[in-house]
Design a protein around this motif. Structure first.
Motif, PDB file in Angstrom:
ATOM      1  N   PHE A 227       0.837  -1.198   0.000  1.00 12.38           N
ATOM      2  CA  PHE A 227       0.000   0.000   0.000  1.00 12.38           C
ATOM      3  C   PHE A 227       0.874   1.251   0.000  1.00 12.38           C
ATOM      4  CE2 PHE A 227      -2.337  -3.311   2.318  1.00 12.38           C
ATOM      5  CZ  PHE A 227      -3.518  -3.360   1.586  1.00 12.38           C
ATOM      6  N   GLY A 228       0.627   2.157  -0.924  1.00 14.04           N
ATOM      7  CA  GLY A 228       1.379   3.400  -0.962  1.00 14.04           C
ATOM      8  C   GLY A 228       1.808   3.761  -2.368  1.00 14.04           C
ATOM      9  N   SER A 229       2.405   4.926  -2.498  1.00 11.57           N
ATOM     10  CA  SER A 229       2.931   5.377  -3.788  1.00 11.57           C
ATOM     11  C   SER A 229       4.219   6.155  -3.526  1.00 11.57           C
ATOM     12  CB  SER A 229       1.914   6.261  -4.519  1.00 11.57           C
ATOM     13  OG  SER A 229       1.666   7.447  -3.776  1.00 11.57           O
ATOM     14  N   GLY A 230       4.973   6.412  -4.597  1.00  9.26           N
ATOM     15  CA  GLY A 230       6.219   7.141  -4.444  1.00  9.26           C
ATOM     16  C   GLY A 230       7.163   6.888  -5.593  1.00  9.26           C
ATOM     17  N   GLU A 231       8.401   7.305  -5.427  1.00  5.95           N
ATOM     18  CA  GLU A 231       9.368   7.307  -6.516  1.00  5.95           C
ATOM     19  C   GLU A 231       9.737   5.914  -7.018  1.00  5.95           C
ATOM     20  OE1 GLU A 231      13.395   7.746  -3.783  1.00  5.95           O
ATOM     21  OE2 GLU A 231      12.135   9.510  -4.125  1.00  5.95           O
ATOM     22  N   LEU A 232       9.551   4.863  -6.209  1.00  5.73           N
ATOM     23  CA  LEU A 232       9.881   3.495  -6.629  1.00  5.73           C
ATOM     24  C   LEU A 232       8.676   2.741  -7.198  1.00  5.73           C
ATOM     25  CD1 LEU A 232      12.221   2.207  -3.747  1.00  5.73           C
ATOM     26  CD2 LEU A 232      12.864   3.193  -5.938  1.00  5.73           C
ATOM     27  N   GLU A 233       7.540   3.404  -7.330  1.00  5.36           N
ATOM     28  CA  GLU A 233       6.302   2.721  -7.716  1.00  5.36           C
ATOM     29  C   GLU A 233       6.417   2.016  -9.067  1.00  5.36           C
ATOM     30  OE1 GLU A 233       1.489   3.606  -7.807  1.00  5.36           O
ATOM     31  OE2 GLU A 233       2.911   5.175  -7.249  1.00  5.36           O
ATOM     32  N   ASP A 234       6.881   2.727 -10.097  1.00  6.67           N
ATOM     33  CA  ASP A 234       6.979   2.128 -11.427  1.00  6.67           C
ATOM     34  C   ASP A 234       7.981   0.980 -11.449  1.00  6.67           C
ATOM     35  OD1 ASP A 234       5.111   3.892 -12.391  1.00  6.67           O
ATOM     36  OD2 ASP A 234       6.575   5.309 -13.200  1.00  6.67           O
ATOM     37  N   GLU A 235       9.095   1.165 -10.758  1.00  7.26           N
ATOM     38  CA  GLU A 235      10.119   0.122 -10.704  1.00  7.26           C
ATOM     39  C   GLU A 235       9.590  -1.140 -10.040  1.00  7.26           C
ATOM     40  OE1 GLU A 235      14.237  -0.526  -8.203  1.00  7.26           O
ATOM     41  OE2 GLU A 235      13.881   1.477  -9.051  1.00  7.26           O
ATOM     42  N   LEU A 236       8.846  -0.974  -8.951  1.00  4.81           N
ATOM     43  CA  LEU A 236       8.280  -2.118  -8.251  1.00  4.81           C
ATOM     44  C   LEU A 236       7.200  -2.809  -9.075  1.00  4.81           C
ATOM     45  CD1 LEU A 236       8.021  -0.544  -4.689  1.00  4.81           C
ATOM     46  CD2 LEU A 236       9.503  -2.453  -5.336  1.00  4.81           C
ATOM     47  N   LYS A 237       6.367  -2.004  -9.747  1.00  4.88           N
ATOM     48  CA  LYS A 237       5.326  -2.578 -10.609  1.00  4.88           C
ATOM     49  C   LYS A 237       5.946  -3.438 -11.695  1.00  4.88           C
ATOM     50  CE  LYS A 237       1.509   0.748 -10.276  1.00  4.88           C
ATOM     51  NZ  LYS A 237       0.784   1.841 -10.981  1.00  4.88           N
ATOM     52  N   SER A 238       6.980  -2.910 -12.324  1.00  6.74           N
ATOM     53  CA  SER A 238       7.671  -3.635 -13.396  1.00  6.74           C
ATOM     54  C   SER A 238       8.250  -4.944 -12.883  1.00  6.74           C
ATOM     55  CB  SER A 238       8.777  -2.753 -13.974  1.00  6.74           C
ATOM     56  OG  SER A 238       9.512  -3.443 -14.957  1.00  6.74           O
ATOM     57  N   SER A 239       8.835  -4.898 -11.693  1.00  2.35           N
ATOM     58  CA  SER A 239       9.435  -6.097 -11.101  1.00  2.35           C
ATOM     59  C   SER A 239       8.374  -7.129 -10.751  1.00  2.35           C
ATOM     60  CB  SER A 239      10.227  -5.702  -9.852  1.00  2.35           C
ATOM     61  OG  SER A 239      10.700  -6.831  -9.167  1.00  2.35           O
ATOM     62  N   ILE A 240       7.282  -6.684 -10.158  1.00  4.95           N
ATOM     63  CA  ILE A 240       6.222  -7.589  -9.713  1.00  4.95           C
ATOM     64  C   ILE A 240       5.497  -8.223 -10.890  1.00  4.95           C
ATOM     65  CG2 ILE A 240       3.957  -7.650  -8.562  1.00  4.95           C
ATOM     66  CD1 ILE A 240       5.126  -5.570  -6.584  1.00  4.95           C
ATOM     67  N   LEU A 241       5.307  -7.484 -11.970  1.00  4.77           N
ATOM     68  CA  LEU A 241       4.606  -7.992 -13.154  1.00  4.77           C
ATOM     69  C   LEU A 241       5.347  -9.140 -13.837  1.00  4.77           C
ATOM     70  CD1 LEU A 241       3.248  -4.717 -14.794  1.00  4.77           C
ATOM     71  CD2 LEU A 241       1.907  -6.579 -13.813  1.00  4.77           C
ATOM     72  N   LYS A 242       6.615  -9.306 -13.500  1.00  7.21           N
ATOM     73  CA  LYS A 242       7.411 -10.361 -14.132  1.00  7.21           C
ATOM     74  C   LYS A 242       7.150 -11.751 -13.541  1.00  7.21           C
ATOM     75  CE  LYS A 242      11.191  -7.305 -15.531  1.00  7.21           C
ATOM     76  NZ  LYS A 242      12.607  -6.915 -15.314  1.00  7.21           N
ATOM     77  N   GLY A 243       6.193 -11.846 -12.665  1.00  9.97           N
ATOM     78  CA  GLY A 243       5.877 -13.183 -12.166  1.00  9.97           C
ATOM     79  C   GLY A 243       5.440 -13.287 -10.727  1.00  9.97           C
ATOM     80  N   ASP A 244       5.347 -12.172 -10.011  1.00  7.28           N
ATOM     81  CA  ASP A 244       4.933 -12.218  -8.600  1.00  7.28           C
ATOM     82  C   ASP A 244       3.426 -12.020  -8.467  1.00  7.28           C
ATOM     83  OD1 ASP A 244       7.544 -12.469  -7.200  1.00  7.28           O
ATOM     84  OD2 ASP A 244       7.937 -10.587  -8.210  1.00  7.28           O
TER      85      ASP A 244
END
Length: 316
Positions: A227-244
């Motif tokens: 839960f939350g947003s911030g400067e790492l949001e896009d990076e985390l989304k990209s990482s999570i979409l790869k299979g998490d």
């Protein structure tokens, strides 16, 4: 009636929660609050409670205050000065580095009292950057213009003494939440959550890596809730979409207590922390708390008693 101006820049996360506590939950007779904040960013919780804050303050002023210094700050200082003079403000309470600069300058110009609560920032960062050096230098200068300091934890106070200056005119006033009965819940291990700004200091990347390791080593699948947003949001989304598929992102949410109710464990893997409100709210709701042992966290969490501390703060 003592008229006090509460001044913050970005009403987000812990700073927003602090203002919410002061204005809405910790009302004192003989005090009338006024409020100045930045229009540049806010979280969903702030937007939800803004009408209630409006009802509980004498007046509000919204300004386009940026986080970093800019020429626009001259305009902001002038507007805060006019606002304070118009409403006969007697004391300015500044929250955070940028608000601390603007508010204490205005207080000095008006010849009124100033209170300053640092709220982390450069004070709790170990990164030796030009920005941190700049802000710490300003803190040293501004400390001489401050009537009184209020720190969130002994850690914050000690760090200020070490990095900025020793000040006698200070006290420690721990973050607090509205008093209500604490909840007992059955112990489970199914839903683990992270609640906070998605920036390096808060460690959301450590949360994601830890979830991967947990699910790799357990027979059952644990679901991670971010839960939350911030400067790492896009990076985390990209990482999570790869299979998490077991890690879900929700962005900013305003119903923090309801989200906590759905969690079995709250993970707080902060790299730097003064004293997070979400830890107190989790304890109140009977949620198991797993924290990095940084900053003021160890002043609230006793390992094995009311939570767990991870001293090396690594996903393993």
């Amino acid at each position: 009636m003592l008229k006090v101006l509460q001044l913050i820049t970005m009403p987000v996360g812990g700073v927003r929660r602090h203002i919410e506590s002061i204005i809405l939950e910790d009302k004192k007779e003989g005090l009338e609050y006024y409020f100045v904040y930045s229009s540049m960013a806010s979280d969903s919780r702030f937007q939800k409670i803004l009408p209630e804050i409006t009802k509980n303050t004498g007046a509000l002023l919204q300004l386009p205050i940026k986080k970093m210094p800019s020429m626009r700050d001259i305009f902001s200082i002038y507007q805060i000065y006019k606002f304070s003079k118009k409403h006969e403000i007697m004391m300015i309470h500044c929250h955070g580095a940028k608000a601390g600069i603007l508010g204490r300058l205005v207080a000095k110009m008006l010849g009124i009292l100033s209170i300053y609560t640092p709220h982390g920032g450069s004070l709790h960062s170990s990164r030796n950057t030009a920005k941190n050096t700049f802000f710490l230098a300003i803190e040293r200068v501004m400390s001489k213009l401050t009537t009184f300091f209020v720190f969130e934890s002994e850690y914050s106070q000690t760090t200020f003494f070490k990095k900025v200056a020793y000040v006698k005119n200070s006290t420690v006033n721990y973050n607090g939440i509205k008093r209500k009965d604490f909840t007992d819940r059955p112990i489970q291990l199914k839903n683990i959550g992270f609640i906070g700004e998605l920036r390096r200091e808060k460690g959301p990347d450590i949360f994601v890596d830890a979830l991967r390791l947990i699910n790799k080593n357990l027979d059952q699948e644990i679901v991670g809730h971010l839960f939350g947003s911030g400067e790492l949001e896009d990076e985390l989304k990209s990482s999570i979409l790869k299979g998490d598929s077991n890690i879900k992102m929700y962005g900013n949410v305003s119903d923090i207590s309801e989200r906590l109710d759905a969690l079995d464990i709250l993970m707080v893997p902060s790299r730097f922390e003064s004293l997070g409100y979400v830890i107190l709210e989790a304890l109140q709701g009977g949620v198991i708390v797993l924290c990095s042992g940084v900053g003021g966290t160890s002043e609230v969490i006793s390992h094995g008693y009311n939570g767990f501390l991870v001293l090396d703060n690594a996903p393993e």
